[in-house]
Design a protein around this motif. Sequence first.
Motif, PDB file in Angstrom:
ATOM      1  N   ASN A 171       0.846  -1.168   0.124  1.00  0.00           N
ATOM      2  CA  ASN A 171      -0.065   0.104  -0.084  1.00  0.00           C
ATOM      3  C   ASN A 171       0.950   1.108  -0.056  1.00  0.00           C
ATOM      4  OD1 ASN A 171      -0.695   1.862   2.641  1.00  0.00           O
ATOM      5  ND2 ASN A 171      -2.624   1.374   1.568  1.00  0.00           N
ATOM      6  N   GLU A 172       2.202   0.983  -0.022  1.00  0.00           N
ATOM      7  CA  GLU A 172       3.075   2.025  -0.014  1.00  0.00           C
ATOM      8  C   GLU A 172       2.995   3.064   1.298  1.00  0.00           C
ATOM      9  OE1 GLU A 172       2.916   3.804  -3.876  1.00  0.00           O
ATOM     10  OE2 GLU A 172       4.236   2.319  -4.569  1.00  0.00           O
ATOM     11  N   GLY A 173       2.735   2.419   2.248  1.00  0.00           N
ATOM     12  CA  GLY A 173       2.524   2.875   3.634  1.00  0.00           C
ATOM     13  C   GLY A 173       3.945   2.959   4.571  1.00  0.00           C
ATOM     14  N   ILE A 174       3.790   3.252   5.583  1.00  0.00           N
ATOM     15  CA  ILE A 174       5.363   3.098   6.389  1.00  0.00           C
ATOM     16  C   ILE A 174       5.190   2.162   7.293  1.00  0.00           C
ATOM     17  CG2 ILE A 174       6.709   4.373   7.990  1.00  0.00           C
ATOM     18  CD1 ILE A 174       7.443   6.260   5.972  1.00  0.00           C
ATOM     19  N   LEU A 175       6.314   1.607   8.054  1.00  0.00           N
ATOM     20  CA  LEU A 175       6.281   1.077   9.521  1.00  0.00           C
ATOM     21  C   LEU A 175       7.327   1.791  10.159  1.00  0.00           C
ATOM     22  CD1 LEU A 175       5.309  -1.373  11.590  1.00  0.00           C
ATOM     23  CD2 LEU A 175       7.408  -2.569  10.843  1.00  0.00           C
ATOM     24  N   GLY A 176       6.857   2.461  11.314  1.00  0.00           N
ATOM     25  CA  GLY A 176       7.675   3.169  12.048  1.00  0.00           C
ATOM     26  C   GLY A 176       8.340   2.273  13.347  1.00  0.00           C
ATOM     27  N   PHE A 177       9.509   1.882  13.508  1.00  0.00           N
ATOM     28  CA  PHE A 177      10.262   0.998  14.375  1.00  0.00           C
ATOM     29  C   PHE A 177       9.901   1.740  15.669  1.00  0.00           C
ATOM     30  CE2 PHE A 177      12.637  -0.285  10.341  1.00  0.00           C
ATOM     31  CZ  PHE A 177      12.072  -1.297  10.484  1.00  0.00           C
ATOM     32  N   SER A 178       9.341   1.053  16.650  1.00  0.00           N
ATOM     33  CA  SER A 178       9.222   1.264  17.878  1.00  0.00           C
ATOM     34  C   SER A 178      10.418   1.140  18.915  1.00  0.00           C
ATOM     35  CB  SER A 178       8.160   0.759  18.559  1.00  0.00           C
ATOM     36  OG  SER A 178       7.814   0.942  20.013  1.00  0.00           O
ATOM     37  N   LEU A 179      10.784   2.183  19.783  1.00  0.00           N
ATOM     38  CA  LEU A 179      11.781   1.599  20.623  1.00  0.00           C
ATOM     39  C   LEU A 179      11.538   1.691  22.206  1.00  0.00           C
ATOM     40  CD1 LEU A 179      14.044   4.433  18.920  1.00  0.00           C
ATOM     41  CD2 LEU A 179      14.950   2.178  19.420  1.00  0.00           C
ATOM     42  N   TYR A 180       9.813   1.406  22.123  1.00  0.00           N
ATOM     43  CA  TYR A 180       9.340   1.151  23.428  1.00  0.00           C
ATOM     44  C   TYR A 180       9.568  -0.193  24.001  1.00  0.00           C
ATOM     45  CZ  TYR A 180       5.394   1.573  26.951  1.00  0.00           C
ATOM     46  OH  TYR A 180       4.692   1.753  28.118  1.00  0.00           O
ATOM     47  N   PRO A 181      10.212  -0.396  25.023  1.00  0.00           N
ATOM     48  CA  PRO A 181      10.972  -1.570  25.416  1.00  0.00           C
ATOM     49  C   PRO A 181       9.832  -2.722  25.337  1.00  0.00           C
ATOM     50  CG  PRO A 181      11.698  -0.064  26.677  1.00  0.00           C
ATOM     51  CD  PRO A 181      10.908   0.719  26.141  1.00  0.00           C
ATOM     52  N   PHE A 182       8.507  -2.594  25.594  1.00  0.00           N
ATOM     53  CA  PHE A 182       7.498  -3.635  25.587  1.00  0.00           C
ATOM     54  C   PHE A 182       7.321  -4.209  24.145  1.00  0.00           C
ATOM     55  CE2 PHE A 182       5.611  -1.994  29.537  1.00  0.00           C
ATOM     56  CZ  PHE A 182       5.920  -3.156  30.456  1.00  0.00           C
ATOM     57  N   HIS A 183       8.018  -3.380  23.016  1.00  0.00           N
ATOM     58  CA  HIS A 183       7.714  -3.889  21.795  1.00  0.00           C
ATOM     59  C   HIS A 183       8.982  -4.650  21.257  1.00  0.00           C
ATOM     60  CE1 HIS A 183       4.869  -0.179  21.447  1.00  0.00           C
ATOM     61  NE2 HIS A 183       4.366  -1.108  22.159  1.00  0.00           N
ATOM     62  N   LEU A 184      10.064  -4.622  22.103  1.00  0.00           N
ATOM     63  CA  LEU A 184      11.405  -5.100  21.592  1.00  0.00           C
ATOM     64  C   LEU A 184      11.673  -6.498  22.270  1.00  0.00           C
ATOM     65  CD1 LEU A 184      13.245  -1.628  22.005  1.00  0.00           C
ATOM     66  CD2 LEU A 184      12.694  -2.864  20.023  1.00  0.00           C
ATOM     67  N   LYS A 185      12.604  -7.275  21.658  1.00  0.00           N
ATOM     68  CA  LYS A 185      12.847  -8.702  21.933  1.00  0.00           C
ATOM     69  C   LYS A 185      13.719  -8.422  23.456  1.00  0.00           C
ATOM     70  CE  LYS A 185      14.905 -11.242  18.966  1.00  0.00           C
ATOM     71  NZ  LYS A 185      16.019 -11.695  17.905  1.00  0.00           N
ATOM     72  N   ASN A 186      13.437  -9.056  24.483  1.00  0.00           N
ATOM     73  CA  ASN A 186      14.144  -9.207  25.736  1.00  0.00           C
ATOM     74  C   ASN A 186      13.641  -7.506  26.514  1.00  0.00           C
ATOM     75  OD1 ASN A 186      15.495 -11.629  25.352  1.00  0.00           O
ATOM     76  ND2 ASN A 186      16.829 -10.395  23.968  1.00  0.00           N
ATOM     77  N   GLY A 187      12.758  -7.052  25.885  1.00  0.00           N
ATOM     78  CA  GLY A 187      12.457  -5.800  26.432  1.00  0.00           C
ATOM     79  C   GLY A 187      13.395  -4.688  26.705  1.00  0.00           C
ATOM     80  N   PRO A 188      13.633  -3.989  27.917  1.00  0.00           N
ATOM     81  CA  PRO A 188      14.852  -3.035  28.353  1.00  0.00           C
ATOM     82  C   PRO A 188      16.106  -3.666  27.872  1.00  0.00           C
ATOM     83  CG  PRO A 188      12.933  -3.218  30.138  1.00  0.00           C
ATOM     84  CD  PRO A 188      12.679  -4.384  29.205  1.00  0.00           C
ATOM     85  N   LYS A 189      16.302  -4.856  27.626  1.00  0.00           N
ATOM     86  CA  LYS A 189      17.430  -5.432  27.527  1.00  0.00           C
ATOM     87  C   LYS A 189      17.904  -5.620  26.220  1.00  0.00           C
ATOM     88  CE  LYS A 189      18.263  -7.597  32.234  1.00  0.00           C
ATOM     89  NZ  LYS A 189      16.827  -7.899  32.802  1.00  0.00           N
ATOM     90  N   CYS A 190      16.846  -5.223  25.388  1.00  0.00           N
ATOM     91  CA  CYS A 190      17.305  -5.575  23.875  1.00  0.00           C
ATOM     92  C   CYS A 190      18.646  -4.723  23.568  1.00  0.00           C
ATOM     93  CB  CYS A 190      15.991  -4.803  23.214  1.00  0.00           C
ATOM     94  SG  CYS A 190      16.064  -4.930  21.352  1.00  0.00           S
ATOM     95  N   THR A 191      19.329  -5.270  22.809  1.00  0.00           N
ATOM     96  CA  THR A 191      20.550  -4.375  22.364  1.00  0.00           C
ATOM     97  C   THR A 191      20.321  -3.932  21.285  1.00  0.00           C
ATOM     98  OG1 THR A 191      21.524  -6.380  21.064  1.00  0.00           O
ATOM     99  CG2 THR A 191      21.876  -6.437  23.522  1.00  0.00           C
ATOM    100  N   LEU A 192      21.274  -2.742  20.777  1.00  0.00           N
ATOM    101  CA  LEU A 192      21.143  -2.048  19.630  1.00  0.00           C
ATOM    102  C   LEU A 192      21.408  -2.966  18.400  1.00  0.00           C
ATOM    103  CD1 LEU A 192      21.015   0.685  17.992  1.00  0.00           C
ATOM    104  CD2 LEU A 192      23.291   1.261  18.702  1.00  0.00           C
ATOM    105  N   ASP A 193      22.415  -4.121  18.751  1.00  0.00           N
ATOM    106  CA  ASP A 193      22.545  -4.942  17.595  1.00  0.00           C
ATOM    107  C   ASP A 193      21.039  -5.769  17.519  1.00  0.00           C
ATOM    108  OD1 ASP A 193      25.144  -4.716  16.534  1.00  0.00           O
ATOM    109  OD2 ASP A 193      25.788  -6.553  17.833  1.00  0.00           O
ATOM    110  N   ASP A 194      20.298  -6.189  18.417  1.00  0.00           N
ATOM    111  CA  ASP A 194      19.157  -6.819  18.054  1.00  0.00           C
ATOM    112  C   ASP A 194      18.252  -5.886  17.329  1.00  0.00           C
ATOM    113  OD1 ASP A 194      19.696  -8.960  19.587  1.00  0.00           O
ATOM    114  OD2 ASP A 194      18.700  -8.305  21.191  1.00  0.00           O
ATOM    115  N   PHE A 195      18.077  -4.489  17.434  1.00  0.00           N
ATOM    116  CA  PHE A 195      17.407  -3.572  17.006  1.00  0.00           C
ATOM    117  C   PHE A 195      17.932  -3.558  15.468  1.00  0.00           C
ATOM    118  CE2 PHE A 195      16.393   0.690  15.546  1.00  0.00           C
ATOM    119  CZ  PHE A 195      15.019   0.729  15.999  1.00  0.00           C
ATOM    120  N   CYS A 196      18.933  -3.498  15.254  1.00  0.00           N
ATOM    121  CA  CYS A 196      19.624  -3.183  13.726  1.00  0.00           C
ATOM    122  C   CYS A 196      19.078  -4.639  12.906  1.00  0.00           C
ATOM    123  CB  CYS A 196      20.922  -3.042  13.922  1.00  0.00           C
ATOM    124  SG  CYS A 196      21.374  -1.484  14.455  1.00  0.00           S
ATOM    125  N   ASP A 197      19.236  -5.727  13.769  1.00  0.00           N
ATOM    126  CA  ASP A 197      18.714  -7.035  12.994  1.00  0.00           C
ATOM    127  C   ASP A 197      17.370  -6.756  12.376  1.00  0.00           C
ATOM    128  OD1 ASP A 197      21.079  -8.485  13.589  1.00  0.00           O
ATOM    129  OD2 ASP A 197      20.293  -9.271  15.377  1.00  0.00           O
TER     130      ASP A 197
END
Lengths: 335, 335
Positions: B200-226
């Motif tokens: 649909n040519e929209g956008i997904l904006g990546f969330s940095l809210y820990p509940f949306h990330l693998k391992n929550g607040p312990k999510c690494t920047l590397d994980d995020f980049c993955d």
Amino acid sequence: MNQDWTVIDGLQYSAWSREIFEQMHEGGLTCVHVTIAYHENTRETLTRIGEWNQRFESMPELIRPVYEPSDIALAKAEGRIGIIFGAQNCSPIEDEIRLVEVMRRLGLMIMQLTYNNQSLLACGCYEDEDSGLTRFGKQVIKEMNRVGMVIDMSHSAERSTLEAIDYSERPVIVSHANPSHFHPALRNKSNKVIDAIAANEGILGFSLYPFHLKNGPKCTLDDFCDMVVWTAERMGIDRIGLGSDLCQSQPTTVLEWMRNGRWSKTMDYGEGSSSNSGWPDSLSWFGDNRDFPGIADALSKRGFSDGELSQIMGGNWVSLLNRAATPASPFLQHP
Amino acid sequence: MNQDWTVIDGLQYSAWSREIFEQMHEGGLTCVHVTIAYHENTRETLTRIGEWNQRFESMPELIRPVYEPSDIALAKAEGRIGIIFGAQNCSPIEDEIRLVEVMRRLGLMIMQLTYNNQSLLACGCYEDEDSGLTRFGKQVIKEMNRVGMVIDMSHSAERSTLEAIDYSERPVIVSHANPSHFHPALRNKSNKVIDAIAANEGILGFSLYPFHLKNGPKCTLDDFCDMVVWTAERMGIDRIGLGSDLCQSQPTTVLEWMRNGRWSKTMDYGEGSSSNSGWPDSLSWFGDNRDFPGIADALSKRGFSDGELSQIMGGNWVSLLNRAATPASPFLQHP
């Protein structure tokens, strides 16, 4: 009536329809200041604005909004009637100073501080006691000056009106009323008020509502011209315009809303009386928007020049709005 | 981080202050999409807008409103942070179709159709049953398309999201959520949804809210980049951006308002739980707006080119807003 003129009526509140907008075109109007609120609170005012948006959407060949004074020239060039939003009361901002800017951004260009009664800002013309501007009223005047919302004292009491003129740093208007000298209705304005409006470089818009005229519905066009000549001499040719107060095709329920809002359980008859409670009869020479050229012709026969007539018929309103309805601060981001 | 980039964060809701706006400047931000309403009704939303107007008035050297996509370039040129208004819920329009245009004119550029719960328009992500778009929902989507208000399905349920994407004639976004593939939170989005957003040519904006990330607040920047690398491959480099969901310096009463509004007498913990009811701990590598350059650097090390990074960091948001937030009709008179 000269086609090059920018013709502006300084107040109408009709049961808006395609037919009425077509009559405005026939009558050579450029812009009309329309009332969007009498007693409507903030939320209700948004519904009124939404209704106007739907008219703009469905009749784009006939009308367009005027959000800024510069839109008047666009309306003229496009051949669409420019609609200027105004409120006859301060009810749209409730008790919140910041709503002045919010409403201005939604296009509200003119606002009365009171409608007949005491408001949170000032006193209306039908109260027994007028204690002048309130604390909130002074704040709102300052804010209206800042955002470029014109202060209209048409339905306000004398002391409040004089204080508003004194307190405002921009011109104050009476969009629709006549000199009491011509007809001593409570709603008309004393020499003291019209002199203050003139000194403040505001405008008095002549009302064609029969209750504001000598002999009511029987007032002649000659009588009306007498009043214009007298006022032009007293206030100056730059300080006068039209504010017909045309309320076309409205049912009496609307008249009751205007007069009673939600504030009275017993009927208040406003400028009428229990034995004369409905809309007044129309003037024979002013029934709808097609009758503006006849007024211009009659004034022309009284000796006003073409240049003076172009001012009275709308040029003065353009000048006033350019001086009073533009934002004072460069950081204001509307539109 | 390249100073020429237009850097946009696709969602924040902080306890706004001079300090936070200064941090945005330090972090190289150009614009931020800010939430002005969670459960606020029409009237309350105007108060929120009034509060923003006061911030624009008192800190004009730091921030300015973005009412139209073209204002983004002005913000960049002026060196002021552009503030894009968004609502996380449809509560600002209540039950009135015409309020879509009214709110758009007040600057509301982005609106979610639901916030976790069933709304008058569609279903939220925490309901048991999702019956898709409502009758009113379809009308509102059409109207949002017309006036140029972007449809955001961040907190919506799957069927409603897919139907909105299908029904809308303009791109639909998820301003702040992550792929469920990366972390299976209820709020994150399935491959089916992110593929539909991409098509649909929209956008997904990546969330940095820990509940949306693998391992929550312990999510690494590397994980995020993955996650970014994986999503860029799946959706395309044009279809991704940032939507940090940064909620800085907010008291837990605000978290409770977000989660419970006025709809529940018993505490609802949203993405948390009774034993973990507060704000999640921050990520070590993203605490406030000054940490955006670190994210860009990390992504650069993963092999994204400068051109690709400029897209991810904000260029894609600019393109999206130009396609989805401009009025569809030439007769629309905002701004």
